[in-house]
Design a protein around this motif. Sequence first.
Motif, PDB file in Angstrom:
ATOM      1  N   TRP A  58       0.849  -1.186   0.000  1.00 49.08           N
ATOM      2  CA  TRP A  58       0.000   0.000   0.000  1.00 49.08           C
ATOM      3  C   TRP A  58       0.885   1.237   0.000  1.00 49.08           C
ATOM      4  O   TRP A  58       1.950   1.241   0.635  1.00 49.08           O
ATOM      5  CB  TRP A  58      -0.909   0.030   1.237  1.00 49.08           C
ATOM      6  N   GLN A  70      -6.953   5.460   6.072  1.00 53.58           N
ATOM      7  CA  GLN A  70      -7.637   4.891   4.907  1.00 53.58           C
ATOM      8  C   GLN A  70      -6.984   3.582   4.477  1.00 53.58           C
ATOM      9  O   GLN A  70      -7.679   2.601   4.183  1.00 53.58           O
ATOM     10  CB  GLN A  70      -7.622   5.898   3.758  1.00 53.58           C
ATOM     11  N   CYS A  71      -5.667   3.558   4.457  1.00 49.86           N
ATOM     12  CA  CYS A  71      -4.945   2.330   4.096  1.00 49.86           C
ATOM     13  C   CYS A  71      -5.217   1.220   5.104  1.00 49.86           C
ATOM     14  O   CYS A  71      -5.495   0.077   4.732  1.00 49.86           O
ATOM     15  CB  CYS A  71      -3.439   2.594   4.029  1.00 49.86           C
ATOM     16  N   GLU A  74      -8.572  -0.533   4.907  1.00 56.17           N
ATOM     17  CA  GLU A  74      -8.626  -1.529   3.834  1.00 56.17           C
ATOM     18  C   GLU A  74      -7.817  -2.777   4.188  1.00 56.17           C
ATOM     19  O   GLU A  74      -8.275  -3.907   3.979  1.00 56.17           O
ATOM     20  CB  GLU A  74      -8.077  -0.913   2.543  1.00 56.17           C
TER      21      GLU A  74
END
Length: 216
Positions: A58, A70-71, A74
């Motif tokens: 990522w 946000q990373c 996920e």
Amino acid sequence: MIKSVLIIGPGSIDGLGMEIAKVFGNKGFKILTLSRNVEKLQKFKDSLAKENIHNAYWVSDIKNKQAVNQCLAEIIVLHDIELVVFNVSVRQPDDIVELSSEELLSSLETNATSVQNFINPLVPHLKKNSGAIITTGGGLGINPDYHKATLSIDKSVLRLITFLLHDQLQSVGVFVGTITVSATIKRNTQSDPAKIAPLYWEMFLNRKNKELLFEG
């Protein structure tokens, strides 16, 4: 899900991050990497694939809390993380007399305090897995050198943060520790990264000492 290791700041393909990835990858872990340098991440991914080690990456600036969140949102959905390795070490100017407060704070945020952007989002996930966090420290954090001023300060603060996290999170089943590398990491020497990386497995497995020292 396959158990996974998240390496923050994996570095170059001939560095310590790669050897840590190989140690855990060869023991059945999937390797997840996060950095802002997509070119290095892709090379890292390709090198691990050649070793038949499952991995993914990522792209994020670790100092950007929103981007990190946000990373991680996920990653947590897709992967079962058992270990987080904070392996960030970006060199900055070293003249302590000439350094501005802005330069000093920028270096400190990159190499040390940015670890905090990962703690709150990941601790609930790690609690479920009785997971662990291991930081890559440096001997300069114990014995500072004015020739390497910023790294001395950064590693000192990272060591303190690690110790505080260790003391607080052990009560919820999350182990936190640091591997303090008191040597210059270099291939084909007594401080070859391949000789240091097994300490991460030892610490992850044994969970006894909050600090292991490698002196080369």
